[in-house]
Design a protein around this motif. Structure first.
Motif, PDB file in Angstrom:
ATOM      1  N   MET A 189       0.849  -1.191   0.000  1.00  0.00           N
ATOM      2  CA  MET A 189       0.000   0.000   0.000  1.00  0.00           C
ATOM      3  C   MET A 189       0.882   1.237   0.000  1.00  0.00           C
ATOM      4  N   ILE A 190       0.599   2.179  -0.884  1.00  0.00           N
ATOM      5  CA  ILE A 190       1.370   3.415  -0.963  1.00  0.00           C
ATOM      6  C   ILE A 190       1.129   4.235   0.305  1.00  0.00           C
ATOM      7  N   PRO A 191       2.191   4.769   0.936  1.00  0.00           N
ATOM      8  CA  PRO A 191       2.014   5.566   2.161  1.00  0.00           C
ATOM      9  C   PRO A 191       1.075   6.740   1.923  1.00  0.00           C
ATOM     10  N   LEU A 192       0.311   7.075   2.966  1.00  0.00           N
ATOM     11  CA  LEU A 192      -0.675   8.153   2.874  1.00  0.00           C
ATOM     12  C   LEU A 192      -0.427   9.187   3.965  1.00  0.00           C
ATOM     13  N   SER A 193      -0.365  10.441   3.569  1.00  0.00           N
ATOM     14  CA  SER A 193      -0.255  11.551   4.506  1.00  0.00           C
ATOM     15  C   SER A 193      -1.486  12.448   4.380  1.00  0.00           C
ATOM     16  N   LEU A 194      -1.635  13.335   5.349  1.00  0.00           N
ATOM     17  CA  LEU A 194      -2.726  14.307   5.331  1.00  0.00           C
ATOM     18  C   LEU A 194      -2.134  15.702   5.440  1.00  0.00           C
ATOM     19  N   TYR A 195      -2.475  16.566   4.481  1.00  0.00           N
ATOM     20  CA  TYR A 195      -2.079  17.974   4.556  1.00  0.00           C
ATOM     21  C   TYR A 195      -3.310  18.811   4.869  1.00  0.00           C
ATOM     22  N   ILE A 196      -3.181  19.695   5.851  1.00  0.00           N
ATOM     23  CA  ILE A 196      -4.273  20.566   6.285  1.00  0.00           C
ATOM     24  C   ILE A 196      -3.819  22.008   6.122  1.00  0.00           C
ATOM     25  N   HIS A 197      -4.562  22.794   5.348  1.00  0.00           N
ATOM     26  CA  HIS A 197      -4.153  24.175   5.086  1.00  0.00           C
ATOM     27  C   HIS A 197      -5.012  25.156   5.876  1.00  0.00           C
ATOM     28  N   GLY A 226      19.456   9.987  -3.780  1.00  0.00           N
ATOM     29  CA  GLY A 226      18.764   9.309  -4.858  1.00  0.00           C
ATOM     30  C   GLY A 226      17.710   8.329  -4.376  1.00  0.00           C
ATOM     31  N   PHE A 227      17.444   7.289  -5.184  1.00  0.00           N
ATOM     32  CA  PHE A 227      16.353   6.370  -4.856  1.00  0.00           C
ATOM     33  C   PHE A 227      16.615   4.998  -5.465  1.00  0.00           C
ATOM     34  N   ALA A 228      16.022   3.974  -4.855  1.00  0.00           N
ATOM     35  CA  ALA A 228      16.086   2.621  -5.411  1.00  0.00           C
ATOM     36  C   ALA A 228      15.152   2.538  -6.608  1.00  0.00           C
ATOM     37  N   LEU A 229      15.597   1.901  -7.679  1.00  0.00           N
ATOM     38  CA  LEU A 229      14.760   1.771  -8.875  1.00  0.00           C
ATOM     39  C   LEU A 229      13.432   1.085  -8.570  1.00  0.00           C
ATOM     40  N   ALA A 230      13.441   0.177  -7.587  1.00  0.00           N
ATOM     41  CA  ALA A 230      12.212  -0.546  -7.242  1.00  0.00           C
ATOM     42  C   ALA A 230      11.122   0.391  -6.735  1.00  0.00           C
ATOM     43  N   LEU A 231      11.511   1.590  -6.284  1.00  0.00           N
ATOM     44  CA  LEU A 231      10.513   2.533  -5.786  1.00  0.00           C
ATOM     45  C   LEU A 231       9.594   3.000  -6.913  1.00  0.00           C
ATOM     46  N   PHE A 232      10.114   3.079  -8.128  1.00  0.00           N
ATOM     47  CA  PHE A 232       9.318   3.605  -9.236  1.00  0.00           C
ATOM     48  C   PHE A 232       8.096   2.741  -9.534  1.00  0.00           C
ATOM     49  N   PRO A 233       8.230   1.426  -9.787  1.00  0.00           N
ATOM     50  CA  PRO A 233       7.017   0.624 -10.019  1.00  0.00           C
ATOM     51  C   PRO A 233       6.142   0.516  -8.778  1.00  0.00           C
ATOM     52  N   GLU A 234       6.772   0.536  -7.606  1.00  0.00           N
ATOM     53  CA  GLU A 234       6.002   0.422  -6.363  1.00  0.00           C
ATOM     54  C   GLU A 234       5.055   1.599  -6.186  1.00  0.00           C
ATOM     55  N   ARG A 235       5.515   2.809  -6.535  1.00  0.00           N
ATOM     56  CA  ARG A 235       4.713   4.002  -6.299  1.00  0.00           C
ATOM     57  C   ARG A 235       3.892   4.434  -7.512  1.00  0.00           C
ATOM     58  N   THR A 236       4.226   3.916  -8.706  1.00  0.00           N
ATOM     59  CA  THR A 236       3.533   4.388  -9.912  1.00  0.00           C
ATOM     60  C   THR A 236       2.740   3.307 -10.628  1.00  0.00           C
ATOM     61  N   ILE A 247      -3.764  11.356  -5.050  1.00  0.00           N
ATOM     62  CA  ILE A 247      -4.316  10.082  -4.605  1.00  0.00           C
ATOM     63  C   ILE A 247      -4.184   9.040  -5.718  1.00  0.00           C
ATOM     64  N   THR A 248      -3.698   7.856  -5.345  1.00  0.00           N
ATOM     65  CA  THR A 248      -3.570   6.736  -6.274  1.00  0.00           C
ATOM     66  C   THR A 248      -4.762   5.803  -6.134  1.00  0.00           C
ATOM     67  N   ASN A 249      -5.288   5.354  -7.269  1.00  0.00           N
ATOM     68  CA  ASN A 249      -6.340   4.341  -7.277  1.00  0.00           C
ATOM     69  C   ASN A 249      -5.764   3.084  -7.928  1.00  0.00           C
ATOM     70  N   PRO A 250      -5.235   2.136  -7.124  1.00  0.00           N
ATOM     71  CA  PRO A 250      -4.593   0.953  -7.713  1.00  0.00           C
ATOM     72  C   PRO A 250      -5.545   0.124  -8.557  1.00  0.00           C
ATOM     73  N   ALA A 251      -6.823   0.062  -8.172  1.00  0.00           N
ATOM     74  CA  ALA A 251      -7.777  -0.760  -8.917  1.00  0.00           C
ATOM     75  C   ALA A 251      -7.928  -0.252 -10.353  1.00  0.00           C
ATOM     76  N   GLU A 252      -7.888   1.061 -10.523  1.00  0.00           N
ATOM     77  CA  GLU A 252      -8.030   1.644 -11.859  1.00  0.00           C
ATOM     78  C   GLU A 252      -6.689   1.925 -12.510  1.00  0.00           C
ATOM     79  N   GLY A 253      -5.600   1.786 -11.731  1.00  0.00           N
ATOM     80  CA  GLY A 253      -4.283   2.092 -12.272  1.00  0.00           C
ATOM     81  C   GLY A 253      -4.124   3.561 -12.595  1.00  0.00           C
TER      82      GLY A 253
END
Length: 380
Positions: A1-9, A323-333, A268-274
């Motif tokens: 599951m992609i991490p989720l944060s909350l921003y309040i303005h 930088g970042f691990a390449l595995a982060l790209f498919p995991e988050r996108t 927001i990501t919707n994994p079901a719809e990609g």
């Protein structure tokens, strides 16, 4: 599951600063705390269908100057949010504050309400530079803010500081930075003043130091921070070990964030719809509260194309110093690493990036010219 944060303005300030391009407004005499808190909670309830079953990793209350609100209002806000969304253990909850609004009892109340991290907008300790920036606090209030934060129970706080200010010398910039270090914050955000569109400074630009002088400020300041045990982990973020901002890191690692409040932006990501959707809320506080009552705070939204996703992922991830691990790209996108390949090849050939052991890192040259590196990931 992609991490989720909350921003309040929370969009109100004591006074609008001439360099500020955020959605902030001078506070009215009668600050509408209660109706705005209710609007925030209703706004969150409208966003819940997009984030069912997910837990919050972090909360960031920004603005504006959220510390204008009472501790009781912040307590009510966080208590009600807990009833709507589950929190991860040891969730990071940050409140932005300005020194001119610091009161000991009020900040004890913020701590008791569940705020466990402060981000304090100092910008400078030099009275002439503070006046040039339109800040409402003075040097003594800036120094006292750190002391009040500690006595209120905050052992984790960030100080915001700028360099490259009008008529600022290298010595003055380093004196500001040394004073901030002496206050022993766990985190420092140290960044160059830029003249942003739709600001007073953009329309009436002050005389800023020459580019070479600003570059020297940055280089010598980074040396000072490194020798003071602050590690640079992002373009303008420096932290003591273990105190990197989890909320901001979630942005840079292309996590999700639900956003509530006037002018707030979410992703927001919707994994079901990609699909990945970016959205923003109505900017003006009065209109925002009206639209929330009508059932929709969002004033616009966009489903990102694959090309958008590639570019925006790199725009964020390359801000990280290591930088970042390449595995982060498919995991988050949800996209294949191969979609980065053309841009990576060009960046490696030009000496901007290295790709070793499935890890992407900027070279010193790439770190210096990040804007050019990011452009390589735009669709041809």
């Amino acid at each position: 599951m992609i991490p989720l944060s909350l921003y309040i303005h929370i969009p109100w300030c004591l006074r609008k600063c001439p360099y500020c391009d955020f959605n902030s407004h001078a506070s009215p005499t009668d600050l509408p705390e209660k109706p705005y808190i209710q609007a925030l909670l209703t706004n969150l309830s409208q966003e819940l269908p997009y984030i069912w079953g997910r837990k919050l990793e972090s909360i960031f209350i920004g603005g504006g100057t959220p510390s204008l609100f009472s501790a009781d209002s912040i307590d009510e806000l966080l208590c009600r949010i807990r009833t709507m969304l589950p929190f991860r253990p040891n969730i990071e909850v940050t409140l932005e504050a300005n020194p001119g609004t610091f009161e000991q009892e009020k900040f004890k109340g913020f701590r008791q309400a569940g705020i466990n991290r402060l981000s304090v907008g100092i910008q400078s300790f030099n009275i002439e530079h503070l006046q040039a920036l339109g800040r409402v606090h003075n040097r003594d209030e800036a120094l006292r803010a750190a002391d009040i934060a500690r006595h209120a129970g905050f052992d984790n706080f960030n100080l915001d500081l700028m360099f490259g200010l009008p008529a600022q010398s290298i010595e003055q910039a380093l004196a500001d930075l040394q004073q901030a270090i002496d206050l022993q914050p766990t985190h420092l955000s140290w960044y160059q003043l830029t003249l942003e569109p739709n600001t007073y400074f953009y329309k009436h630009p002050p005389v800023l130091p020459e580019d070479d002088l600003i570059a020297d400020m940055q280089f010598k300041g980074q040396e000072l921070l490194s020798h003071s045990c602050y590690t640079q982990y992002e373009v303008s973020a420096y932290a003591r070990p273990g105190f990197e901002s989890r909320h901001n890191r979630n942005y840079w690692e292309f996590g999700d964030y639900v956003a509530i409040g006037a002018g707030a932006h979410g992703k927001i990501t919707n994994p079901a719809e990609g699909s990945i959707t970016r959205y923003h809320n109505y900017r003006q506080p009065t209109e925002y509260m009206q639209q929330v009552r009508r059932g929709m705070a969002r004033s616009g939204q966009q489903v990102l194309t694959e090309a958008d996703v590639v570019f925006e992922f790199m725009l964020n991830a390359l801000r990280l110093h290591d930088g970042f691990a390449l595995a982060l790209f498919p995991e988050r996108t949800g996209l294949a690493v191969s979609q980065l390949q053309a841009g990576l090849d060009k960046a490696v050939q030009r000496g901007f990036l290295t790709v070793e052991n499935e890890y992407v890192r900027p070279t010193p040259t790439g770190w210096q010219f990040l804007n050019k590196v990011i452009q390589l990931f735009l669709e041809d």
